[in-house]
Design a protein around this motif. Structure first.
Motif, PDB file in Angstrom:
ATOM      1  N   ILE A 155      99.785 149.115 -37.045  1.00  0.00           N
ATOM      2  CA  ILE A 155      99.374 150.218 -36.182  1.00  0.00           C
ATOM      3  C   ILE A 155      98.086 149.881 -35.438  1.00  0.00           C
ATOM      4  CG2 ILE A 155      98.485 152.582 -36.207  1.00  0.00           C
ATOM      5  CD1 ILE A 155     100.554 153.286 -38.261  1.00  0.00           C
ATOM      6  N   ARG A 156      97.139 149.252 -36.103  1.00  0.00           N
ATOM      7  CA  ARG A 156      95.855 148.968 -35.446  1.00  0.00           C
ATOM      8  C   ARG A 156      96.029 148.037 -34.254  1.00  0.00           C
ATOM      9  NH1 ARG A 156      95.229 144.100 -37.274  1.00  0.00           N
ATOM     10  NH2 ARG A 156      95.436 143.557 -39.436  1.00  0.00           N
ATOM     11  N   ASP A 157      96.949 147.062 -34.348  1.00  0.00           N
ATOM     12  CA  ASP A 157      97.186 146.158 -33.228  1.00  0.00           C
ATOM     13  C   ASP A 157      97.860 146.894 -32.066  1.00  0.00           C
ATOM     14  OD1 ASP A 157      96.098 144.148 -34.733  1.00  0.00           O
ATOM     15  OD2 ASP A 157      98.013 143.202 -35.249  1.00  0.00           O
ATOM     16  N   ALA A 158      98.842 147.725 -32.397  1.00  0.00           N
ATOM     17  CA  ALA A 158      99.522 148.504 -31.355  1.00  0.00           C
ATOM     18  C   ALA A 158      98.534 149.456 -30.697  1.00  0.00           C
ATOM     19  CB  ALA A 158     100.698 149.278 -31.957  1.00  0.00           C
ATOM     20  N   ALA A 159      97.692 150.098 -31.502  1.00  0.00           N
ATOM     21  CA  ALA A 159      96.696 151.028 -30.967  1.00  0.00           C
ATOM     22  C   ALA A 159      95.759 150.305 -30.012  1.00  0.00           C
ATOM     23  CB  ALA A 159      95.915 151.673 -32.105  1.00  0.00           C
ATOM     24  N   THR A 164      95.377 151.012 -26.023  1.00  0.00           N
ATOM     25  CA  THR A 164      94.050 151.603 -25.795  1.00  0.00           C
ATOM     26  C   THR A 164      93.907 153.002 -26.390  1.00  0.00           C
ATOM     27  OG1 THR A 164      94.599 152.407 -23.569  1.00  0.00           O
ATOM     28  CG2 THR A 164      93.600 150.208 -23.734  1.00  0.00           C
ATOM     29  N   MET A 165      94.175 153.082 -27.689  1.00  0.00           N
ATOM     30  CA  MET A 165      93.941 154.321 -28.428  1.00  0.00           C
ATOM     31  C   MET A 165      93.351 153.953 -29.778  1.00  0.00           C
ATOM     32  SD  MET A 165      97.780 155.467 -29.764  1.00  0.00           S
ATOM     33  CE  MET A 165      98.366 155.901 -28.168  1.00  0.00           C
ATOM     34  N   SER A 166      92.792 154.925 -30.452  1.00  0.00           N
ATOM     35  CA  SER A 166      92.217 154.641 -31.760  1.00  0.00           C
ATOM     36  C   SER A 166      93.345 154.489 -32.785  1.00  0.00           C
ATOM     37  CB  SER A 166      91.278 155.770 -32.191  1.00  0.00           C
ATOM     38  OG  SER A 166      92.037 156.926 -32.502  1.00  0.00           O
ATOM     39  N   PRO A 167      93.127 153.699 -33.839  1.00  0.00           N
ATOM     40  CA  PRO A 167      94.152 153.566 -34.881  1.00  0.00           C
ATOM     41  C   PRO A 167      94.514 154.919 -35.502  1.00  0.00           C
ATOM     42  CG  PRO A 167      92.536 151.821 -35.108  1.00  0.00           C
ATOM     43  CD  PRO A 167      92.007 152.764 -34.060  1.00  0.00           C
ATOM     44  N   GLY A 168      93.533 155.800 -35.681  1.00  0.00           N
ATOM     45  CA  GLY A 168      93.811 157.122 -36.238  1.00  0.00           C
ATOM     46  C   GLY A 168      94.718 157.937 -35.334  1.00  0.00           C
ATOM     47  N   SER A 169      94.442 157.887 -34.043  1.00  0.00           N
ATOM     48  CA  SER A 169      95.278 158.599 -33.075  1.00  0.00           C
ATOM     49  C   SER A 169      96.697 158.024 -33.069  1.00  0.00           C
ATOM     50  CB  SER A 169      94.658 158.487 -31.687  1.00  0.00           C
ATOM     51  OG  SER A 169      95.493 159.058 -30.723  1.00  0.00           O
ATOM     52  N   ALA A 170      96.807 156.698 -33.129  1.00  0.00           N
ATOM     53  CA  ALA A 170      98.130 156.059 -33.152  1.00  0.00           C
ATOM     54  C   ALA A 170      98.894 156.458 -34.404  1.00  0.00           C
ATOM     55  CB  ALA A 170      97.981 154.542 -33.079  1.00  0.00           C
ATOM     56  N   LYS A 171      98.195 156.500 -35.547  1.00  0.00           N
ATOM     57  CA  LYS A 171      98.850 156.873 -36.803  1.00  0.00           C
ATOM     58  C   LYS A 171      99.344 158.318 -36.747  1.00  0.00           C
ATOM     59  CE  LYS A 171      98.179 156.671 -41.779  1.00  0.00           C
ATOM     60  NZ  LYS A 171      97.264 156.330 -42.853  1.00  0.00           N
ATOM     61  N   THR A 172      98.528 159.202 -36.204  1.00  0.00           N
ATOM     62  CA  THR A 172      98.923 160.612 -36.071  1.00  0.00           C
ATOM     63  C   THR A 172     100.111 160.754 -35.137  1.00  0.00           C
ATOM     64  OG1 THR A 172      96.646 161.304 -36.466  1.00  0.00           O
ATOM     65  CG2 THR A 172      98.096 162.897 -35.402  1.00  0.00           C
ATOM     66  N   LEU A 187     103.635 139.217 -16.122  1.00  0.00           N
ATOM     67  CA  LEU A 187     102.709 138.437 -16.951  1.00  0.00           C
ATOM     68  C   LEU A 187     101.930 137.469 -16.069  1.00  0.00           C
ATOM     69  CD1 LEU A 187     101.708 137.602 -19.823  1.00  0.00           C
ATOM     70  CD2 LEU A 187     103.564 135.915 -19.818  1.00  0.00           C
ATOM     71  N   TRP A 188     102.618 136.806 -15.164  1.00  0.00           N
ATOM     72  CA  TRP A 188     101.939 135.863 -14.289  1.00  0.00           C
ATOM     73  C   TRP A 188     101.091 136.598 -13.247  1.00  0.00           C
ATOM     74  CZ3 TRP A 188     100.191 131.307 -14.425  1.00  0.00           C
ATOM     75  CH2 TRP A 188      99.747 130.692 -13.257  1.00  0.00           C
ATOM     76  N   ARG A 189     101.663 137.633 -12.645  1.00  0.00           N
ATOM     77  CA  ARG A 189     100.963 138.360 -11.595  1.00  0.00           C
ATOM     78  C   ARG A 189      99.673 139.005 -12.104  1.00  0.00           C
ATOM     79  NH1 ARG A 189     100.538 143.134  -9.118  1.00  0.00           N
ATOM     80  NH2 ARG A 189     101.755 144.343 -10.584  1.00  0.00           N
ATOM     81  N   ARG A 190      99.710 139.519 -13.320  1.00  0.00           N
ATOM     82  CA  ARG A 190      98.552 140.220 -13.886  1.00  0.00           C
ATOM     83  C   ARG A 190      97.816 139.368 -14.920  1.00  0.00           C
ATOM     84  NH1 ARG A 190     100.282 145.858 -15.819  1.00  0.00           N
ATOM     85  NH2 ARG A 190      98.027 146.066 -15.869  1.00  0.00           N
ATOM     86  N   ARG A 191      97.968 138.064 -14.841  1.00  0.00           N
ATOM     87  CA  ARG A 191      97.463 137.145 -15.868  1.00  0.00           C
ATOM     88  C   ARG A 191      95.980 137.308 -16.172  1.00  0.00           C
ATOM     89  NH1 ARG A 191      98.847 134.503 -11.383  1.00  0.00           N
ATOM     90  NH2 ARG A 191      97.270 133.274 -10.256  1.00  0.00           N
ATOM     91  N   ASN A 192      95.187 137.742 -15.216  1.00  0.00           N
ATOM     92  CA  ASN A 192      93.756 137.884 -15.466  1.00  0.00           C
ATOM     93  C   ASN A 192      93.398 139.155 -16.232  1.00  0.00           C
ATOM     94  OD1 ASN A 192      93.068 135.443 -14.219  1.00  0.00           O
ATOM     95  ND2 ASN A 192      93.218 136.399 -12.217  1.00  0.00           N
ATOM     96  N   SER A 193      94.357 140.076 -16.384  1.00  0.00           N
ATOM     97  CA  SER A 193      94.065 141.315 -17.114  1.00  0.00           C
ATOM     98  C   SER A 193      94.964 141.506 -18.344  1.00  0.00           C
ATOM     99  CB  SER A 193      94.216 142.518 -16.177  1.00  0.00           C
ATOM    100  OG  SER A 193      95.556 142.621 -15.725  1.00  0.00           O
ATOM    101  N   VAL A 194      95.749 140.500 -18.685  1.00  0.00           N
ATOM    102  CA  VAL A 194      96.666 140.596 -19.830  1.00  0.00           C
ATOM    103  C   VAL A 194      95.868 140.636 -21.133  1.00  0.00           C
ATOM    104  CG1 VAL A 194      98.431 139.329 -21.135  1.00  0.00           C
ATOM    105  CG2 VAL A 194      98.588 139.501 -18.650  1.00  0.00           C
ATOM    106  N   ARG A 195      96.289 141.541 -22.039  1.00  0.00           N
ATOM    107  CA  ARG A 195      95.631 141.649 -23.342  1.00  0.00           C
ATOM    108  C   ARG A 195      96.452 140.898 -24.381  1.00  0.00           C
ATOM    109  NH1 ARG A 195      93.323 147.456 -24.473  1.00  0.00           N
ATOM    110  NH2 ARG A 195      92.525 146.226 -26.161  1.00  0.00           N
ATOM    111  N   ILE A 196      95.795 140.008 -25.092  1.00  0.00           N
ATOM    112  CA  ILE A 196      96.436 139.243 -26.160  1.00  0.00           C
ATOM    113  C   ILE A 196      96.124 139.941 -27.478  1.00  0.00           C
ATOM    114  CG2 ILE A 196      96.440 137.038 -27.373  1.00  0.00           C
ATOM    115  CD1 ILE A 196      95.777 135.691 -24.749  1.00  0.00           C
ATOM    116  N   VAL A 197      97.142 140.144 -28.308  1.00  0.00           N
ATOM    117  CA  VAL A 197      96.970 140.785 -29.612  1.00  0.00           C
ATOM    118  C   VAL A 197      97.210 139.744 -30.692  1.00  0.00           C
ATOM    119  CG1 VAL A 197      97.841 142.554 -31.185  1.00  0.00           C
ATOM    120  CG2 VAL A 197      97.691 143.031 -28.737  1.00  0.00           C
TER     121      VAL A 197
END
Length: 193
Positions: A151-155, A159-167, A59-69
């Motif tokens: 599902i939409r947050d996890a997707a 980095t996938m579409s919500p539809g793809s995650a649901k499937t 988390l610290w090492r990659r802090r500039n690329s971390v995605r917050i949900v």
């Protein structure tokens, strides 16, 4: 986003601006859930502690690329723990394979081995089924089923579409149901003598 999520996002922003206390507060906020997830995957306290530490280091090492949900770092941390746990399992498997090649005398089971042996069969079957999933599917199951994220947050995080995650999630559930179908069948069913 609720007040807690916006407070966490603000805390993370302070950390990115080199406030040394902010990262410690983030650690305190999520360490228990991150550890529980690591333990659930590894069933070993020491390995879970190592993986938890690895997740916060990343988390610290990659802090500039971390995605917050939704204003929280927890989903990112849980995915990182899943990946670190996979790496730890592979490393442990290589180590055990090497040890198995060495000559040795009969030794009593360790406390950890005895604890794992006492787990109900369902736990072992579920653990094996989860370990058999590819990392993307395991992360999706972790976020949506085990941690309860939409599902939409996890997707979005994966980095996938919500539809793809649901499937994918539907396919994973169907396969897990099939894999675990005989685990707790009524007496006389599912087990063959």
């Amino acid at each position: 986003m609720d007040d807690h999520d916006s407070a966490e996002a603000a805390l993370w922003q302070r950390g990115l601006e080199n406030d040394p206390r902010a990262f410690g507060e983030i650690f305190d906020l999520h360490k228990d859930r991150v550890f529980r997830h690591a333990f659930r995957l590894l069933l070993n306290t020491h390995d879970a502690e190592d993986v938890t530490g690895t997740a916060f280091l990343e988390l610290w090492r990659r802090r500039n690329s971390v995605r917050i949900v939704d204003g929280s770092l927890l989903p990112w941390l849980l995915v990182t723990v899943s990946n670190a746990a996979s790496n730890a399992r592979r490393s442990t498997a290589r180590y055990r394979k090497l040890l198995d090649k060495l000559p040795r005398s009969e030794s009593p089971a360790t406390i950890e081995e005895e604890a794992v042996d006492r787990l109900e069969p369902f736990d072992e079957h579920l653990k094996s089924a989860m370990q058999a999933l590819d990392p993307l599917d395991r992360n999706l199951v972790t976020l949506v089923i085990l941690e309860g994220y939409p599902i939409r947050d996890a997707a979005d995080l994966l980095t996938m579409s919500p539809g793809s995650a649901k499937t994918r999630l539907s396919r994973i559930k169907r396969n897990l149901r099939t894999d675990l179908a005989g685990t707790y069948a009524p007496s006389g069913q599912g087990e063959h003598s």
